[in-house]
Design a protein around this motif. Structure first.
Motif, PDB file in Angstrom:
ATOM      1  N   ALA A  90      -2.931  -9.265   8.158  1.00 28.56           N
ATOM      2  CA  ALA A  90      -2.479  -8.879   9.493  1.00 28.56           C
ATOM      3  C   ALA A  90      -1.423  -7.783   9.401  1.00 28.56           C
ATOM      4  O   ALA A  90      -1.503  -6.760  10.095  1.00 28.56           O
ATOM      5  CB  ALA A  90      -1.910 -10.098  10.215  1.00 28.56           C
ATOM      6  N   LEU A  91      -0.433  -7.969   8.498  1.00 21.05           N
ATOM      7  CA  LEU A  91       0.624  -6.963   8.356  1.00 21.05           C
ATOM      8  C   LEU A  91       0.045  -5.635   7.869  1.00 21.05           C
ATOM      9  O   LEU A  91       0.488  -4.567   8.278  1.00 21.05           O
ATOM     10  CB  LEU A  91       1.697  -7.456   7.383  1.00 21.05           C
ATOM     11  CG  LEU A  91       2.555  -8.608   7.902  1.00 21.05           C
ATOM     12  CD1 LEU A  91       3.497  -9.094   6.826  1.00 21.05           C
ATOM     13  CD2 LEU A  91       3.334  -8.159   9.125  1.00 21.05           C
ATOM     14  N   TYR A 150       0.814  -1.218   0.000  1.00 23.27           N
ATOM     15  CA  TYR A 150       0.000   0.000   0.000  1.00 23.27           C
ATOM     16  C   TYR A 150       0.847   1.268   0.000  1.00 23.27           C
ATOM     17  O   TYR A 150       0.313   2.351   0.162  1.00 23.27           O
ATOM     18  CB  TYR A 150      -0.926   0.008   1.217  1.00 23.27           C
ATOM     19  CG  TYR A 150      -0.202  -0.085   2.538  1.00 23.27           C
ATOM     20  CD1 TYR A 150       0.425   1.039   3.073  1.00 23.27           C
ATOM     21  CD2 TYR A 150      -0.126  -1.273   3.229  1.00 23.27           C
ATOM     22  CE1 TYR A 150       1.114   0.954   4.271  1.00 23.27           C
ATOM     23  CE2 TYR A 150       0.562  -1.375   4.425  1.00 23.27           C
ATOM     24  CZ  TYR A 150       1.177  -0.249   4.934  1.00 23.27           C
ATOM     25  OH  TYR A 150       1.862  -0.338   6.105  1.00 23.27           O
ATOM     26  N   PHE A 151       2.181   1.112  -0.193  1.00 28.01           N
ATOM     27  CA  PHE A 151       3.063   2.274  -0.053  1.00 28.01           C
ATOM     28  C   PHE A 151       2.696   3.432  -0.969  1.00 28.01           C
ATOM     29  O   PHE A 151       2.955   4.576  -0.678  1.00 28.01           O
ATOM     30  CB  PHE A 151       4.501   1.844  -0.323  1.00 28.01           C
ATOM     31  CG  PHE A 151       4.628   0.983  -1.538  1.00 28.01           C
ATOM     32  CD1 PHE A 151       4.496  -0.395  -1.438  1.00 28.01           C
ATOM     33  CD2 PHE A 151       4.819   1.538  -2.783  1.00 28.01           C
ATOM     34  CE1 PHE A 151       4.566  -1.191  -2.565  1.00 28.01           C
ATOM     35  CE2 PHE A 151       4.892   0.752  -3.905  1.00 28.01           C
ATOM     36  CZ  PHE A 151       4.762  -0.627  -3.791  1.00 28.01           C
ATOM     37  N   ASN A 157      -6.436   5.008   7.038  1.00 31.23           N
ATOM     38  CA  ASN A 157      -7.644   4.308   7.475  1.00 31.23           C
ATOM     39  C   ASN A 157      -8.199   3.404   6.378  1.00 31.23           C
ATOM     40  O   ASN A 157      -8.769   2.353   6.665  1.00 31.23           O
ATOM     41  CB  ASN A 157      -8.709   5.319   7.909  1.00 31.23           C
ATOM     42  CG  ASN A 157      -8.596   5.621   9.381  1.00 31.23           C
ATOM     43  OD1 ASN A 157      -8.736   4.727  10.195  1.00 31.23           O
ATOM     44  ND2 ASN A 157      -8.307   6.854   9.717  1.00 31.23           N
ATOM     45  N   VAL A 158      -8.031   3.833   5.113  1.00 31.23           N
ATOM     46  CA  VAL A 158      -8.421   2.968   3.993  1.00 31.23           C
ATOM     47  C   VAL A 158      -7.629   1.668   4.048  1.00 31.23           C
ATOM     48  O   VAL A 158      -8.173   0.572   3.900  1.00 31.23           O
ATOM     49  CB  VAL A 158      -8.161   3.672   2.636  1.00 31.23           C
ATOM     50  CG1 VAL A 158      -8.410   2.729   1.477  1.00 31.23           C
ATOM     51  CG2 VAL A 158      -9.005   4.909   2.507  1.00 31.23           C
ATOM     52  N   GLY A 218      -0.983  -0.194   8.624  1.00 30.23           N
ATOM     53  CA  GLY A 218      -1.954   0.893   8.485  1.00 30.23           C
ATOM     54  C   GLY A 218      -2.175   1.595   9.810  1.00 30.23           C
ATOM     55  O   GLY A 218      -2.270   2.830   9.859  1.00 30.23           O
ATOM     56  N   SER A 219      -2.225   0.820  10.897  1.00 29.81           N
ATOM     57  CA  SER A 219      -2.442   1.426  12.209  1.00 29.81           C
ATOM     58  C   SER A 219      -1.276   2.339  12.576  1.00 29.81           C
ATOM     59  O   SER A 219      -1.481   3.453  13.069  1.00 29.81           O
ATOM     60  CB  SER A 219      -2.575   0.344  13.281  1.00 29.81           C
ATOM     61  OG  SER A 219      -3.638  -0.512  12.966  1.00 29.81           O
TER      62      SER A 219
END
Lengths: 494, 112
Positions: free
Chosen positions: A279-280, A225-226, A302-303, A285-286
């Protein structure tokens, strides 16, 4: 054979083409686009009810029977998403009318929104893997235009990153298709499923399935997601909301389709991998969501968390978990659109995106503050708002499958979502007001109405989940039992 | 024949990866173009490179060529053409706005 199935793609496509010719008549463009999106929504409701009576529907283009021709297949899962897309886009269009500005409207903003919707709906409905690639490209090309439209420096630079990564993932998609065609000699999804079930999903096919996993993770932002936070914070608010609500969801949909219908034999490899990646993703993201002070970055992360959460449902692969993921997917499309709109509105009102530079907004704009509060609760999964039911079912599915670690991470991530949004809430909405009454930027009615509509939608979806239940149950049943889908495509009367 | 073409695909991918990893934007775009050529060849090879008649019923031939990969490639070429031309225009606009086509320099534009 039912021609209505193709309408959710054809209506936006024709509208887009028509709108190109109405370039200077902005009022007509707006009227026509609202009319068209409502039509799409009504058609999808009709298809959804038709599916409950007649089962999975399909249309074979040119009368070529599957597996030879290209067909569109509509089951409850895809049509639910098509319907949500239409509703979310409709409300976002209302926001666009008052916020996007004349320059965008004259430069084919609305046509490209409709081309995007055509690509999204096409991806949801297609029953052919190569056609899925084509619909992805229709969607992506429109998104390239929408992300660069306006031509600010940050948009151009971010879109280079966005386009390069998408070109690369499309390339992997084609490689996967080539290998799959070379191995089993078909591209119709139902036929693929049958053939793979016949020969067994050996190591070779599992490797090919991992190529597809890579492609869809890049598109949906699962672990890879980078590129996402940067690209989603560059374009105008409406475009960012459209991306945040729809684009990643198409990747998620494709992943569900491919890994429940085609590659479901080697769950020890593929689904375990999806679980680890989910999980990762939630952990990463968190961390991202609480690390930044820029509202748009926090919202983008958050997406990412939501993508991880939805795919927990796929990783555990029970019927209940599928139900949870579908509820959560629908909820997330609505709530992410609302979240992006609120974040964009805050930036519009204060002229800054840094949360430490905003304060006391709830005094100036009480309704905006309360809407943000509702959004926050809904995302955290507080009943009776719409996030609750999805979380319950995903959790129940994870317990059934015994994936306690995944469950723990999924629910911990909800706390991080809550914390990251509470930080925005406390910094920006509480405290001393920084805007005195003289230079108070008025919040336009046209911007507030869509926000309120989304707010109502999340409450209605939460309280009225019962009304949605038959459709979601049917969708989950089809996902859990691929033979229903296969039977409708290969054996059903055309 | 298939082996030969597959090796060629590998070479093309190597070249493309080299170009993609360079810092000049134009080279990156050329890299994506070569990358798509490589996959088109791969699609063709995966369909089987056999000599056969046109896939029409009236031909009454022993073998027929597989028409599907060619249809796929045709579609993929059109798409990659569109994307490449879009990327070129984007690179030109970016160059005009920022005065650079060096990706390392372009990283710094967080805010305007």
């Amino acid at each position: 054979m039912n021609n209505i199935v193709v309408m959710p793609m054809v209506v936006p496509l024709l509208t887009g083409i028509l709108l190109v010719f109405l370039r200077s008549q902005v009022k007509i463009q707006q009227l026509l686009s609202i009319f068209s999106i409502i039509t799409t929504a009504v058609i999808s409701v009709y298809i959804l009810n038709l599916i409950q009576e007649d089962g999975v529907l399909r249309i074979d283009f040119g009368g070529w029977m599957p597996p030879y021709g290209i067909s569109f297949v509509a089951d409850s899962f895809s049509v639910l998403l098509v319907l949500t897309t239409a509703i979310v886009t409709g409300i976002l269009l209302i926001y666009a009318f008052s916020s996007i500005g004349r320059a965008h409207e004259n430069m084919f903003f609305y046509p490209f929104v409709f081309f995007l919707i055509a690509g999204v709906n096409g991806s949801f409905l297609t029953g052919d893997l190569f056609n899925l690639f084509v619909c992805f490209e229709v969607m992506l090309l429109s998104s390239y235009v929408l992300i660069t439209l306006g031509g600010r420096k940050v948009q151009l630079v971010e879109s280079i990153k966005y386009i390069s990564i998408n070109v690369l993932s499309s390339w992997f998609f084609l490689v996967g298709i080539a290998y799959l065609y070379g191995t089993v000699g078909t591209l119709n999804m139902a036929h693929l499923s049958v053939r793979i079930a016949e020969v067994g999903q050996g190591p070779l096919l599992t490797v090919i399935s991992i190529i597809f996993l890579l492609v869809f993770s890049l598109k949906s932002g699962l672990l890879l997601y980078f590129w996402l936070p940067g690209s989603y914070s560059a374009p105008p608010t409406v475009v960012a909301a459209l991306f945040g609500a729809l684009l990643t969801k198409v990747g998620i949909y494709a992943m569900f389709r491919v890994f429940t219908l085609i590659f479901y034999h080697e769950q020890g490899v593929t689904h375990l991998l999806i679980g680890i990646m989910a999980a990762l993703t939630m952990i990463g993201g968190s961390i991202g969501a609480i690390a930044y002070n820029d509202v748009r970055q926090i919202v983008s992360y958050n997406v990412v968390i939501a993508v991880g959460f939805i795919l927990v449902g796929l990783a555990v692969s029970t019927e209940i978990a599928f139900q949870g993921s579908i509820y959560y997917l629908i909820h997330d499309m609505i709530i992410k659109a609302l979240l992006f709109l609120i974040a964009g509105t805050m930036v519009y009102l204060t002229g800054t995106a840094r949360i430490e530079q905003m304060s006391g907004l709830i005094r100036n704009y009480p309704l905006l503050g309360w809407l943000f509060f509702i959004t926050m609760l809904s995302l955290a999964g507080i009943p009776p708002l719409s996030g609750f039911i999805g979380k319950v079912y995903v959790g129940q599915g994870a317990i059934e499958a015994g994936s306690y670690l995944l469950l723990a991470i999924a629910f911990l991530s909800s706390i991080f979502v809550l914390y990251s949004l509470l930080r925005i809430f406390m910094n920006c909405f509480w405290g001393e007001t920084i805007i005195n009454e003289d230079d108070d930027v008025p919040l336009k009615k046209g911007m507030l109405i869509p926000l309120v509509l989304f707010g109502i939608l999340t409450i209605v979806l939460g309280i009225g989940a019962e009304g949605l239940a038959p459709y979601v149950t049917d969708a989950a049943r089809t996902l859990a039992n691929p033979e229903i889908y296969i039977d409708a495509v290969l054996n059903g009367e055309g | 024949m298939e082996t030969l073409i597959t090796i060629l695909v590998g070479v093309l991918v190597t070249v493309a990866v080299y170009l993609l990893l360079s810092k000049s934007l134009v080279r990156v775009i050329l890299g994506t173009a070569i990358l798509s050529h490589a996959v088109h060849l791969l699609l063709m090879t995966m369909g089987g490179l056999k000599k056969g008649a046109v896939p029409l019923l009236g031909e009454n031939a022993e073998n027929y060529a597989d028409a599907l990969p060619q249809a796929l490639i045709l579609t993929a070429i059109v798409i990659s053409f569109a994307v490449t031309s879009f990327l070129l225009v984007l690179a030109y606009r970016t160059y005009k706005e920022t005065g650079s086509d060096n990706l390392a320099v372009l990283r710094g534009f967080e805010d305007e």
